[in-house]
Design a protein around this motif. Structure first.
Motif, short mmCIF file in Angstrom:
data_model
loop_
_atom_site.label_atom_id
_atom_site.label_comp_id
_atom_site.label_asym_id
_atom_site.label_seq_id
_atom_site.Cartn_x
_atom_site.Cartn_y
_atom_site.Cartn_z
N TYR A 190 10.42 136.84 117.91
CA TYR A 190 9.65 135.67 117.47
C TYR A 190 9.95 135.30 116.01
O TYR A 190 9.66 134.19 115.58
CB TYR A 190 8.15 135.94 117.53
CG TYR A 190 7.56 136.24 118.90
CD1 TYR A 190 8.17 135.82 120.07
CD2 TYR A 190 6.35 136.93 119.00
CE1 TYR A 190 7.60 136.09 121.30
CE2 TYR A 190 5.78 137.20 120.23
CZ TYR A 190 6.40 136.77 121.38
OH TYR A 190 5.83 137.04 122.59
N LEU A 191 10.46 136.25 115.22
CA LEU A 191 10.54 136.08 113.78
C LEU A 191 11.70 135.20 113.36
O LEU A 191 12.84 135.38 113.84
CB LEU A 191 10.68 137.45 113.09
CG LEU A 191 9.56 138.47 113.35
CD1 LEU A 191 9.95 139.82 112.77
CD2 LEU A 191 8.24 137.99 112.77
N SER A 192 11.45 134.28 112.44
CA SER A 192 12.53 133.58 111.78
C SER A 192 13.21 134.54 110.80
O SER A 192 12.69 135.63 110.53
CB SER A 192 12.00 132.36 111.01
OG SER A 192 11.19 132.79 109.92
N SER A 193 14.35 134.16 110.25
CA SER A 193 15.04 135.04 109.30
C SER A 193 14.16 135.31 108.09
O SER A 193 14.12 136.45 107.58
CB SER A 193 16.37 134.42 108.88
OG SER A 193 16.17 133.15 108.30
N MET A 194 13.41 134.32 107.63
CA MET A 194 12.52 134.51 106.48
C MET A 194 11.37 135.44 106.85
O MET A 194 10.98 136.32 106.07
CB MET A 194 12.00 133.17 105.97
CG MET A 194 11.16 133.27 104.72
SD MET A 194 10.71 131.64 104.06
CE MET A 194 12.34 131.02 103.62
N GLU A 195 10.81 135.25 108.04
CA GLU A 195 9.71 136.10 108.49
C GLU A 195 10.18 137.54 108.68
O GLU A 195 9.44 138.48 108.38
CB GLU A 195 9.11 135.55 109.77
CG GLU A 195 8.30 134.29 109.57
CD GLU A 195 7.87 133.66 110.89
OE1 GLU A 195 6.87 132.94 110.89
OE2 GLU A 195 8.56 133.88 111.91
N ARG A 196 11.39 137.69 109.18
CA ARG A 196 11.89 139.05 109.37
C ARG A 196 11.98 139.79 108.03
O ARG A 196 11.67 140.98 107.94
CB ARG A 196 13.26 139.03 110.05
CG ARG A 196 13.68 140.39 110.55
CD ARG A 196 15.14 140.47 110.96
NE ARG A 196 15.46 141.83 111.36
CZ ARG A 196 15.57 142.85 110.53
NH1 ARG A 196 15.40 142.66 109.22
NH2 ARG A 196 15.85 144.07 110.98
N TYR A 267 0.01 140.39 110.53
CA TYR A 267 0.58 139.16 111.07
C TYR A 267 1.63 138.64 110.11
O TYR A 267 1.36 138.45 108.91
CB TYR A 267 -0.51 138.11 111.27
CG TYR A 267 -1.44 138.40 112.42
CD1 TYR A 267 -1.16 137.93 113.70
CD2 TYR A 267 -2.60 139.17 112.22
CE1 TYR A 267 -2.02 138.22 114.76
CE2 TYR A 267 -3.45 139.45 113.27
CZ TYR A 267 -3.15 138.96 114.54
OH TYR A 267 -3.99 139.25 115.58
N ILE A 268 2.83 138.41 110.62
CA ILE A 268 3.90 137.77 109.87
C ILE A 268 4.00 136.37 110.43
O ILE A 268 4.54 136.17 111.52
CB ILE A 268 5.23 138.52 110.04
CG1 ILE A 268 5.04 140.04 109.93
CG2 ILE A 268 6.25 138.00 109.04
CD1 ILE A 268 4.49 140.53 108.63
N GLY A 269 3.44 135.40 109.74
CA GLY A 269 3.25 134.09 110.35
C GLY A 269 2.24 134.24 111.48
O GLY A 269 1.11 134.68 111.27
#
Length: 280
Positions: A190-196, A267-269
Motif C-alpha cells: 500500500y505504501l508510496s515510496s515516501m510512505e515507505r 499508521y503511515i498515511g
C-alpha cells in the motif's frame, strides 16, 4: 501441489498425509505472499515430513471500514511460490465454505485478546482465533508456523491452544526484514515510496530502545519515551501504541527483562503497520 477448496476434502487429504506417523506442518496465510511467508514454509519443510498451507482472506478479522476489500490478492503468484517450495497441499476455501450460512460460533480469547492490537481493533483477535481454530480442525497439523512480527497474535493463539487442548505445537519464526530494516508485510504494498521511507521510523524506534537496553536502561517508562522521540521525528506517522509487555500475557511490565516484548503499531498515511522485538 494439490489445491483443495472444500473442508471435507481437505480433511481427507490431510488425514492421508499424516499416515505412517508422518509429521504434518501447516503454514496458514492470507496470501499476498512475501519472503517472510516463504521463511515459514522453509522452516516447516526442514522440520516436518509433509507440508500444508492455506490462503484465506478472513473477513471475520476485519472491522467495518478496514481494508478487507483492497487487501492484496495474488493467488496465482502465491501458488507458484508455494509450489516452488514443495508444499504438498494448499487449502484455498472461499468465505462461504469457511462460514456457511447459519454459522454463529466464534472463539474469543478474553484478556490477552483484548490487548495491543486487540484493544486497537476490537473483535480482531476473535476473528483470528475463530479462523485458526477452524483451520486446525480441518488440517490437524502437528506443527503450525507463524511469524514473530505478529507477536500479539502468537500470544493469543498460544493461549487458545492451551485452553482448548489443541494437539499442535505453535512455532514462532523470526521476523524477516528488507535490507534497510523494514519488516516484511503484505500491507507494505500500500505504501508510496515516501510512505515507505517514513515506515522505517518504526524499526528505528525499536533499535533505539534496543540500544538503550544494551546501555543498561531497563525502566520501561524511559525506554518508551526514548522510542517515542524517534517516532515523533517522522511526518504523517500516527502512533497507535508503543508498549513493553510480557510476551505471553501482553500485560505491561515496569522493567524490560530478557524475553520481554517491545511492540509498536502506527499508521503511515492510511496504512497500519506493526513491528516488535524480543529483549535478549
Amino acid at each position: 501441489m494439490q489445491i483443495v477448496t472444500k473442508v471435507a476434502e481437505m480433511q481427507d487429504v490431510c488425514r492421508k498425509l499424516r499416515l505412517n506417523g508422518r509429521m504434518l506442518g501447516f503454514v496458514p496465510t492470507m496470501g499476498a505472499l512475501h519472503a517472510g511467508h516463504i521463511s515459514l514454509v522453509r522452516r516447516a519443510r526442514a522440520e516436518c515430513d509433509v507440508i500444508s498451507a492455506s490462503i484465506f482472506v478472513n473477513p471475520l478479522q476485519f472491522a467495518p471500514g478496514e481494508d478487507l476489500a483492497r487487501y492484496p490478492r495474488t493467488f496465482e503468484e502465491d501458488c507458484r511460490l508455494l509450489e516452488a517450495e514443495n508444499v504438498d497441499v494448499l487449502f484455498a476455501p472461499d468465505a462461504a465454505e469457511m462460514y456457511p450460512q447459519g454459522a454463529v460460533t466464534t472463539v474469543s480469547v478474553a484478556g490477552v485478546g483484548d490487548r495491543l492490537d486487540g484493544a486497537s481493533r476490537p473483535g480482531h483477535f476473535t476473528g483470528v482465533a475463530t479462523v485458526v481454530a477452524k483451520l486446525f480442525h480441518v488440517v490437524s497439523p502437528q506443527r503450525a508456523y507463524f511469524g514473530q512480527k505478529d507477536a500479539a497474535q502468537l500470544a493469543v493463539l498460544r493461549q487458545m491452544v492451551r485452553d482448548l487442548n489443541f494437539h499442535v505445537e505453535l512455532v514462532g519464526c523470526a521476523i524477516v526484514r528488507d535490507p534497510d530494516g523494514l519488516a516484511l508485510s503484505s500491507r507494505n504494498k500500500y505504501l508510496s515510496s515516501m510512505e515507505r521511507a517514513r515506515a522505517l521510523t518504526l524499526h528505528r524506534a525499536l533499535r533505539q530502545i534496543e540500544h538503550m537496553i544494551a546501555s543498561g536502561e531497563r525502566r520501561t517508562a524511559q525506554l518508551i519515551a526514548g522510542g517515542m522521540e524517534i517516532l515523533k521525528t517522522a511526518d504523517e506517522v500516527r502512533v497507535d501504541y508503543l508498549s513493553i509487555v510480557n510476551a505471553n500475557t501482553l500485560l505491561p511490565v515496569t522493567s524490560a527483562e530478557a524475553g520481554t516484548l517491545v511492540a509498536v503499531a502506527a499508521y503511515i498515511g492510511t496504512t497500519r503497520l506493526i513491528d516488535n522485538l524480543l529483549v535478549a
